[in-house]
Write an enzyme that holds these catalytic residues in place. Structure first.
Site, PDB file in Angstrom:
ATOM      1  N   SER A 182       4.043 -15.347   9.111  1.00  0.00           N
ATOM      2  CA  SER A 182       4.057 -14.531   7.726  1.00  0.00           C
ATOM      3  C   SER A 182       5.121 -14.932   6.810  1.00  0.00           C
ATOM      4  O   SER A 182       4.964 -14.414   5.854  1.00  0.00           O
ATOM      5  CB  SER A 182       3.805 -13.142   7.845  1.00  0.00           C
ATOM      6  OG  SER A 182       4.835 -12.538   8.491  1.00  0.00           O
ATOM      7  N   LYS A 202       4.436  -2.876   5.563  1.00  0.00           N
ATOM      8  CA  LYS A 202       5.244  -3.887   4.755  1.00  0.00           C
ATOM      9  C   LYS A 202       5.310  -3.399   3.450  1.00  0.00           C
ATOM     10  O   LYS A 202       6.474  -3.373   2.828  1.00  0.00           O
ATOM     11  CB  LYS A 202       4.613  -5.170   4.508  1.00  0.00           C
ATOM     12  CG  LYS A 202       4.641  -6.347   5.970  1.00  0.00           C
ATOM     13  CD  LYS A 202       4.186  -7.379   6.033  1.00  0.00           C
ATOM     14  CE  LYS A 202       4.463  -8.159   7.236  1.00  0.00           C
ATOM     15  NZ  LYS A 202       3.278  -9.371   7.307  1.00  0.00           N
TER      16      LYS A 202
END
Ligand code: ADP
Length: 916
Positions: free
Chosen positions: A768, A811
């Site tokens: 990611s 996140k």
């Protein structure tokens, strides 16, 4: 010993009551009676030659049988003063001996033995004139009494010898029967002598005797030395016939020999036993001494008995009991020093200690009460609590149902442990937490093999022992932190344990749990909390609990809401509330010190002073001995004031100064990102770790070199590949991105690139970071700084496609904690936004990206953007409707100078974070 003796025809007679003197025997007698003293004096003492006397056995008439009645007749005294008597003695012989003036009713034996004195001694004369004699007599030969008479006070007898003459002897010695008998006797006698000599360890003197003394005399000598009955002695005396005498003697000697042998056997046996037990005793003494030396003198035998008792009361199931019994038998046979003794013992102790029967009584499950319990313990977590209630409901309907294992997944401090313990409380069961963090050895789960030195039970059994009930709610903590190594795979052991037989257990992170194990569990995710949620948790749960733990109350310490907010923002940056709780505890500790100090110097109010004085005066009066008058104060009026003396005047209120004093200067602020990205080449990424979402900076720098890429920061293979892809992509698009003047120019000409992920101690991996890497590189090559208020996440393909990533909600929460204002996400993660609390979304701009290529081309050709707007619009609308989220996202398209505001958050492209 005289060979043959010339006997006189008359002998002074000494009667022996119930006793016999046999030829060859030597005895010592004391003469005290007037008649015996007279006899000794006249027949022995006053004679010049050694005199002889006759020893005649007598027995009490009372002891005689009815057939032997003595007939006494009185004789007439002669001139010599001797009176003759005749006495009849014995039934067999039909002899009559009459004794004149017989004073007693006694029976004389018709045969006696002539004896001579070997030694005579006269006792000291008493004042009365009486004397006594001590005489040592030796039996010489048999005689028979012809006639008994008295001489003065003692008896005499006319006798005839019974011993054979020499000629007669020689004749008998020819008799083969005699020869046989004498041989027999000698053999027996010899045997006896050897046995005795062996016993007494004397030299062969007796054996010499056996060689020299004639056998018929030997017979008497031997028999005389045994303690035999009077009757037997008499019959020996009567055995005038040599053959009779020998056979009788042989019989007696043999009997004696046998009795000695039996006695010896018994003694040997007794001695043997004695020595064995003595030996044991000695050894035991020594063992005790050794143990004392070693400081180890507990009594093992007692211990084993105690262990057995404990095992009996443990209530083991029958199969276990049988097994334990077998083991106990083995243990009993072992010595404590033996290898295996200890492990066997520890094993049995464990078996005895396990709660086989002890169970906490399960409450009748009241779902409403359980729900209230969960609610009162935990703020929020609506879905989680709902799932737990469902789980409990199934258990209620089907108590023996093989319920799935519940697995709580989430960052630290989000309430996984406390939820588990709430479940236990709702079920009325005990709770045990078993940490599996760092377990690499299968034996830690299963237990070691018993033969292994220092072997221990597995952690689960250990936990059962600790909690001491067989039905606890068990939390297996940090199940994701088990590892695999040569000592086996703990996860596979766990798999065995957790296989649906088990009821409840709860765990951390979902990621590294092996799929087969995960399969057995029902995963319930616990997201991190928003600052607002944290505030509520702190105000409702953490502060009251912390105060209570420190012996404080809201009357002594107050932590206002805005101070808690400050703690959340400036002192903690976490998904859960663990550090928040710690910080609050630190404040409480500091307050406790102050409160304790204040209590010592109690500030008294004016009223209290007035009340205190008379009491004090009264006490002084008492001390002086005067009469005390007690003033009774009605409680209703004054108790308030009295209790005030033990209370702090006003509660301590936490302020910013106290925060700084106790917790130090603020640790986090929103400026951190700005400072980090102050120079080109640094970008802000969002990653997902075991602590929940995190902000991860990526730093890139260039230096003189030959086109190499260096990577540092404990990176896994996937992230390394991402870096390669990013570099390749940037190099390929260098001209488009206006990083080089033309496509021909090599970006890496004459230089190396170094990319570093700070927090180098934490291992990182995953795809990611692709987007973040590209951003850092573009920033580096273009020498333009990245915007400090924007963080991003997204995987990128070589062709520039932005792929979706996991952990979006965490996140975004992390970005929010860091004070980030804009987040770039892959377009396909749009659906994940429904999970994010509305309040968080409202404070953030979410920028969605699909293709980096598109972005850049659109960047160049701005007008093309409108095409995609519709589709995002629709998706977001759907999100809004289904989740009633207030999605108020701004699409920001910073093309150098102009910022486009649209109603919806649309695509974002990397330049949006590159500042001019
Ligand atoms: P975890 O096991 O997830 O690491 P804990 O269960 O130990 O976290 O929680 C840490 C602390 O935070 C505990 O004191 C717990 O009671 C408290 N806590 C966490 N979540 C909540 C909540 N939703 N409501 C009330 N207290 C909470």
């Amino acid at each position: 010993m005289a060979e043959s003796v010339e006997l006189p025809s008359r002998l002074g007679i000494l009667p022996f009551r119930n006793k016999v003197l046999l030829p060859g025997a030597i005895i010592r007698i004391r003469c005290t009676s007037p008649s015996s003293v007279k006899l000794v004096e006249q027949e022995l003492w006053q004679r010049e030659e050694k005199g002889l006397i006759g020893i005649l056995p007598v027995r009490d008439a009372a002891e005689t049988t009815a057939a032997v009645v003595p007939v006494l007749s009185q004789g007439v005294g002669s001139d010599s003063g001797e009176r003759s008597s005749r006495v009849q003695v014995g039934t067999s012989e039909s002899q009559r001996l009459d004794v004149k003036n017989q004073p007693e009713n006694i029976q004389w034996h018709p045969r006696g033995v002539a004896a001579r004195a070997l030694h005579l001694s006269r006792g000291v004369e008493k004042p009365s004139g009486r004397v006594t004699y001590t005489v040592i007599l030796e039996g010489l030969c048999r005689f028979s009494v012809q006639e008994l008479s008295t001489r003065g006070t003692y008896y005499t007898a006319r006798i005839s010898p019974l011993e054979m003459t020499k000629a007669e002897m020689e004749q008998v010695e020819q008799d083969p029967d005699f020869v046989t008998l004498s041989r027999q006797f000698k053999a027996t006698a010899m045997e006896l002598v050897s046995v005795l000599e062996q016993k007494q360890k004397t030299g062969g003197k007796t054996k010499v005797l056996l060689e020299t003394v004639p056998v018929h005399k030997l017979a008497d000598i031997f028999v005389a030395s045994f303690e035999i009955s009077f009757e037997e002695q008499l019959s020996m005396l009567d055995s005038v016939d040599l053959k009779v005498r020998l056979s009788k003697a042989t019989e007696i000697v043999d009997r004696h020999l046998q009795s000695i042998r039996v006695a010896e056997k018994i003694t040997q046996k007794v001695e043997g036993q004695l020595s064995k037990s003595q030996k044991e005793f000695l050894l035991r003494q020594q063992m005790r001494a050794i143990k004392e030396e070693l400081g180890d003198n507990d009594d093992d035998e007692d211990d084993v008995a105690a262990l057995e008792r404990k095992m009996q009361s443990a209530g083991m199931p029958s199969n276990i009991w049988k097994h334990a019994q077998r083991e106990l038998r083995r243990l009993k046979k072992m010595q404590p020093q033996q290898p295996g003794y200890n492990s066997s013992r520890v094993y049995l102790e464990l078996l005895a200690e396990l709660p086989w029967q002890t169970a906490s009584e399960e409450l009748e499950l009241d779902l409403k009460a359980a729900k209230e319990h969960l609610d009162s313990d935990h703020y929020g977590l609506v879905k989680v609590k709902q799932r737990i209630i469902e789980y409990l409901a199934v258990r209620k309907l089907k108590p023996d149902a093989r319920g799935p294992v519940l697995c709580f997944v989430g960052p630290p401090g989000v309430g996984k442990t406390s939820l588990a313990s709430s479940i236990a409380a709702a079920l009325g069961r005990k709770f045990v937490r078993i940490s599996l963090g760092g377990v690499k050895d299968e034996a830690d789960i299963r237990g070691h093999r018993r033969t292994y030195i220092g072997s221990m039970p597995g952690r689960l059994i250990e936990g059962l022992k600790r909690v001491a009930v067989c039905n606890p709610v068990m939390l297996l903590d940090e199940i994701d932190k088990t590892g695999v190594d040569v000592r086996g795979d703990p996860a596979s052991a766990l798999l065995e344990v957790l296989d649906p037989e088990q009821n409840s257990s709860f765990n951390d992170q979902v990621q590294p749990i092996p799929p087969p194990l995960l399969d057995r569990m029902e995963v319930i995710e616990l997201p991190g909390y928003t600052p607002e949620e944290k505030l509520k948790i702190a105000m409702r749960h953490l502060i009251p609990r912390v105060l209570d733990q420190h012996g404080l109350s809201s009357e002594s310490l107050q932590i206002p809401e805005d101070m808690v907010r400050l703690v959340i923002q400036q002192y903690t940056r976490e998904a859960g509330v663990r550090n928040l709780e710690r910080s609050l505890a630190a404040l409480a500790r500091a307050a406790a010190v102050r409160v304790a100090e204040q209590e010592q110097a109690v500030p008294l109010s004016k009223d209290v002073h007035q009340l205190a004085s008379p009491l004090l005066e009264n006490r002084l009066a008492d001390a002086d001995g005067g009469e005390v008058e007690m003033e009774v104060i009605p409680m209703s009026v004054n108790n308030h004031e009295i209790s005030n003396t033990f209370r702090i005047a006003s509660p301590l209120v936490v302020d910013e100064a106290m925060l700084e004093k106790v917790l130090g200067p603020p640790r986090f602020d929103d400026k951190e990102t700005a400072e980090r990205v102050a120079s080109p080449g640094v970008s802000v990424g969002l990653v997902w770790t075991t602590f929940g979402g995190e902000v991860q900076f990526v730093e890139a720098t260039a230096m003189v070199g030959n086109g190499e890429l260096h990577l540092t920061g404990q990176l896994g293979d996937v992230i390394k590949e991402s870096a390669q892809i990013a570099l390749t992509w940037v190099r390929a698009r260098a001209a488009d991105l206006m990083l080089t003047a033309s496509e021909e120019v090599n970006l890496l000409e004459g230089r190396d690139i170094h990319i570093h992920f700070p927090a180098g101690a934490v291992p990182k991996d995953g795809p990611s970071a692709g987007v973040t890497l590209v951003t850092a590189l573009v920033s580096l090559f273009s020498q333009k700084r990245v915007r400090a208020d924007t963080a991003m996440t997204g995987e990128m393909t070589l062709r520039g496609l932005v792929l979706p990533v996991g952990g979006v909600k965490d996140k975004i929460l992390a970005a929010h904690r860091y004070g980030i204002k804009r987040v770039i996400l892959p377009e396909r993660n749009l659906k994940d936004l429904v999970e994010v609390p509305a309040a968080i979304l409202a404070s953030l701009e979410i920028l969605l990206a699909k293709r980096m290529e598109d972005v850049w081309s659109r960047l160049l050709k701005v007008g093309a953007l409108g095409d995609n707007t519709q589709s995002y619009d629709r998706t977001l609308e759907a999100v809004k409707q289904t989740n009633s989220l207030v999605v108020n996202l701004l699409c920001l398209l910073p093309v150098a100078t102009s910022i486009w505001h649209t109603r919806f958050p649309i695509v974002q492209h990397l330049p949006s974070v590159i500042e001019a």
